[in-house]
Design a protein around this motif. Structure first.
Motif, PDB file in Angstrom:
ATOM      1  N   MET A  50     -13.058   3.505  -3.306  1.00  0.00           N
ATOM      2  CA  MET A  50     -13.377   2.542  -2.279  1.00  0.00           C
ATOM      3  C   MET A  50     -14.820   2.075  -2.451  1.00  0.00           C
ATOM      4  SD  MET A  50     -10.692   2.085  -0.553  1.00  0.00           S
ATOM      5  CE  MET A  50      -9.104   2.849  -0.540  1.00  0.00           C
ATOM      6  N   GLY A  51     -15.190   1.063  -1.682  1.00  0.00           N
ATOM      7  CA  GLY A  51     -16.482   0.435  -1.918  1.00  0.00           C
ATOM      8  C   GLY A  51     -17.561   0.750  -0.911  1.00  0.00           C
ATOM      9  N   ARG A  52     -18.757   0.379  -1.304  1.00  0.00           N
ATOM     10  CA  ARG A  52     -19.911   0.461  -0.410  1.00  0.00           C
ATOM     11  C   ARG A  52     -20.005  -0.856   0.348  1.00  0.00           C
ATOM     12  NH1 ARG A  52     -25.236   2.036  -3.213  1.00  0.00           N
ATOM     13  NH2 ARG A  52     -25.740   2.505  -1.058  1.00  0.00           N
ATOM     14  N   VAL A  53     -20.168  -0.759   1.676  1.00  0.00           N
ATOM     15  CA  VAL A  53     -20.228  -1.957   2.512  1.00  0.00           C
ATOM     16  C   VAL A  53     -21.469  -1.893   3.386  1.00  0.00           C
ATOM     17  CG1 VAL A  53     -19.045  -3.391   4.215  1.00  0.00           C
ATOM     18  CG2 VAL A  53     -17.694  -2.097   2.547  1.00  0.00           C
ATOM     19  N   LEU A  54     -22.242  -2.965   3.354  1.00  0.00           N
ATOM     20  CA  LEU A  54     -23.416  -3.081   4.202  1.00  0.00           C
ATOM     21  C   LEU A  54     -23.011  -3.788   5.494  1.00  0.00           C
ATOM     22  CD1 LEU A  54     -26.516  -2.778   4.526  1.00  0.00           C
ATOM     23  CD2 LEU A  54     -26.684  -5.115   3.605  1.00  0.00           C
ATOM     24  N   VAL A  55     -23.419  -3.226   6.617  1.00  0.00           N
ATOM     25  CA  VAL A  55     -23.232  -3.853   7.921  1.00  0.00           C
ATOM     26  C   VAL A  55     -24.627  -4.082   8.489  1.00  0.00           C
ATOM     27  CG1 VAL A  55     -22.195  -3.688  10.211  1.00  0.00           C
ATOM     28  CG2 VAL A  55     -21.055  -2.604   8.237  1.00  0.00           C
ATOM     29  N   ALA A  56     -25.044  -5.335   8.551  1.00  0.00           N
ATOM     30  CA  ALA A  56     -26.376  -5.692   9.037  1.00  0.00           C
ATOM     31  C   ALA A  56     -26.223  -6.418  10.369  1.00  0.00           C
ATOM     32  CB  ALA A  56     -27.072  -6.595   8.015  1.00  0.00           C
ATOM     33  N   TYR A  57     -27.041  -6.061  11.344  1.00  0.00           N
ATOM     34  CA  TYR A  57     -26.887  -6.665  12.664  1.00  0.00           C
ATOM     35  C   TYR A  57     -28.227  -7.092  13.255  1.00  0.00           C
ATOM     36  CZ  TYR A  57     -28.693  -2.328  14.592  1.00  0.00           C
ATOM     37  OH  TYR A  57     -29.508  -1.263  14.882  1.00  0.00           O
ATOM     38  N   GLY A  75     -10.444  -3.915   9.794  1.00  0.00           N
ATOM     39  CA  GLY A  75      -9.422  -3.397   8.879  1.00  0.00           C
ATOM     40  C   GLY A  75      -9.013  -4.434   7.850  1.00  0.00           C
ATOM     41  N   GLU A  76      -8.855  -5.675   8.292  1.00  0.00           N
ATOM     42  CA  GLU A  76      -8.522  -6.764   7.363  1.00  0.00           C
ATOM     43  C   GLU A  76      -9.650  -6.976   6.359  1.00  0.00           C
ATOM     44  OE1 GLU A  76      -7.653 -10.136   9.838  1.00  0.00           O
ATOM     45  OE2 GLU A  76      -5.964  -9.103  10.795  1.00  0.00           O
ATOM     46  N   PHE A  77     -10.893  -6.904   6.846  1.00  0.00           N
ATOM     47  CA  PHE A  77     -12.034  -7.069   5.949  1.00  0.00           C
ATOM     48  C   PHE A  77     -12.087  -5.928   4.936  1.00  0.00           C
ATOM     49  CE2 PHE A  77     -16.496  -6.641   4.691  1.00  0.00           C
ATOM     50  CZ  PHE A  77     -16.699  -7.903   4.155  1.00  0.00           C
ATOM     51  N   ALA A  78     -11.794  -4.714   5.372  1.00  0.00           N
ATOM     52  CA  ALA A  78     -11.777  -3.554   4.467  1.00  0.00           C
ATOM     53  C   ALA A  78     -10.779  -3.780   3.330  1.00  0.00           C
ATOM     54  CB  ALA A  78     -11.440  -2.279   5.237  1.00  0.00           C
ATOM     55  N   THR A  79      -9.645  -4.388   3.648  1.00  0.00           N
ATOM     56  CA  THR A  79      -8.644  -4.693   2.625  1.00  0.00           C
ATOM     57  C   THR A  79      -9.179  -5.711   1.628  1.00  0.00           C
ATOM     58  OG1 THR A  79      -6.861  -4.184   4.170  1.00  0.00           O
ATOM     59  CG2 THR A  79      -6.287  -5.541   2.258  1.00  0.00           C
ATOM     60  N   LEU A  80      -9.917  -6.704   2.109  1.00  0.00           N
ATOM     61  CA  LEU A  80     -10.531  -7.690   1.204  1.00  0.00           C
ATOM     62  C   LEU A  80     -11.502  -7.012   0.239  1.00  0.00           C
ATOM     63  CD1 LEU A  80     -11.361 -10.623   3.648  1.00  0.00           C
ATOM     64  CD2 LEU A  80      -9.614 -10.607   1.857  1.00  0.00           C
ATOM     65  N   VAL A  81     -12.281  -6.073   0.754  1.00  0.00           N
ATOM     66  CA  VAL A  81     -13.227  -5.342  -0.096  1.00  0.00           C
ATOM     67  C   VAL A  81     -12.458  -4.516  -1.123  1.00  0.00           C
ATOM     68  CG1 VAL A  81     -15.041  -3.582  -0.141  1.00  0.00           C
ATOM     69  CG2 VAL A  81     -15.035  -5.319   1.663  1.00  0.00           C
ATOM     70  N   ASP A  82     -11.365  -3.867  -0.697  1.00  0.00           N
ATOM     71  CA  ASP A  82     -10.521  -3.096  -1.625  1.00  0.00           C
ATOM     72  C   ASP A  82     -10.009  -3.985  -2.748  1.00  0.00           C
ATOM     73  OD1 ASP A  82     -10.771  -0.822  -0.045  1.00  0.00           O
ATOM     74  OD2 ASP A  82      -8.838  -1.115   0.958  1.00  0.00           O
ATOM     75  N   ALA A 113     -11.459   3.747   6.741  1.00  0.00           N
ATOM     76  CA  ALA A 113     -10.647   3.104   5.706  1.00  0.00           C
ATOM     77  C   ALA A 113     -11.035   3.585   4.311  1.00  0.00           C
ATOM     78  CB  ALA A 113     -10.784   1.585   5.795  1.00  0.00           C
ATOM     79  N   GLY A 114     -11.975   4.534   4.240  1.00  0.00           N
ATOM     80  CA  GLY A 114     -12.358   5.114   2.955  1.00  0.00           C
ATOM     81  C   GLY A 114     -13.577   4.497   2.306  1.00  0.00           C
ATOM     82  N   HIS A 115     -14.240   3.579   2.993  1.00  0.00           N
ATOM     83  CA  HIS A 115     -15.432   2.935   2.437  1.00  0.00           C
ATOM     84  C   HIS A 115     -16.687   3.731   2.801  1.00  0.00           C
ATOM     85  CE1 HIS A 115     -13.389  -0.601   0.938  1.00  0.00           C
ATOM     86  NE2 HIS A 115     -12.684  -0.599   2.048  1.00  0.00           N
TER      87      HIS A 115
END
Length: 186
Positions: free
Chosen positions: A1-8, A172-179, A29-31
């Motif tokens: 799975m991938g690394r995801v940055l969440v910036a706010y 969850g949908e975004f996690a699938t796009l990253v996958d 989701a495993g990221h």
């Protein structure tokens, strides 16, 4: 799975809470998420290390957090290389009307036009009335606006309008796009 940055970008903290929940859903989701504030990003931050990026920003007085907009502008090239999402947080989204829908979409479009960003996904999320965080004048003004919009006017407590189930489904949908992106990049 991938690394995801969440910036706010957040003022009273609801967008920070939303960003944390996005990070939790991505982790489930495993990221491997990293949640940061756009006001004080780590100096060594490099978006090229991430397989996806979510930027969440709150709307105040009709505009998104300036530090979040600057973050997008400064990292535009990296944002365009991976799946990216823009999450717009506002009280206007708590109002179920056509006018409110047009207004929230205009808020999103303003950021995209101002920055030139074409995120993979955008999402509008209702925020919260943080009456206990507001100063006296802000509390008075927000209470009047809330009354006109048929939102809570009890200033003795905060009122949350965020639809957590909707946010989790979007994430969850975004996690699938990253996958999908990560597996096609291999």
């Amino acid at each position: 799975m991938g690394r995801v940055l969440v910036a706010y970008g957040s003022s009273e903290g609801q967008t920070a809470v939303i960003a944390d929940r996005i990070g939790d859903v991505l982790a489930d989701a495993g990221h491997d998420p990293l949640v940061i504030s756009t006001k004080h990003p780590p100096p060594e931050l490099s978006l090229s290390r991430y397989d996806g990026v979510v930027v969440a920003a709150s709307v105040h007085m009709g505009t998104h957090q300036p530090d979040a907009v600057s973050f997008v502008r400064e990292n535009l090239d990296a944002l365009e290389r991976v799946p990216s999402a823009f999450v717009s947080v506002s009280l206007t989204a708590a109002t179920d009307s056509e006018d409110a829908g047009r207004t929230t979409e205009a808020y999103v479009e303003d950021v995209l036009q101002e920055t030139g960003w074409s995120p993979t996904r955008t999402h509008v999320v209702a925020g919260a009335l943080k009456y206990r965080e507001y100063g006296l004048l802000t509390r008075f003004i927000v209470r009047r606006i809330a009354g006109k919009e048929r939102l809570a006017t009890d200033t003795s407590r905060d009122h949350e309008y965020t639809d957590w189930d909707d946010l989790e489904a979007f994430t969850g949908e975004f996690a699938t796009l990253v996958d999908d992106h990560s597996s096609s990049a291999r």
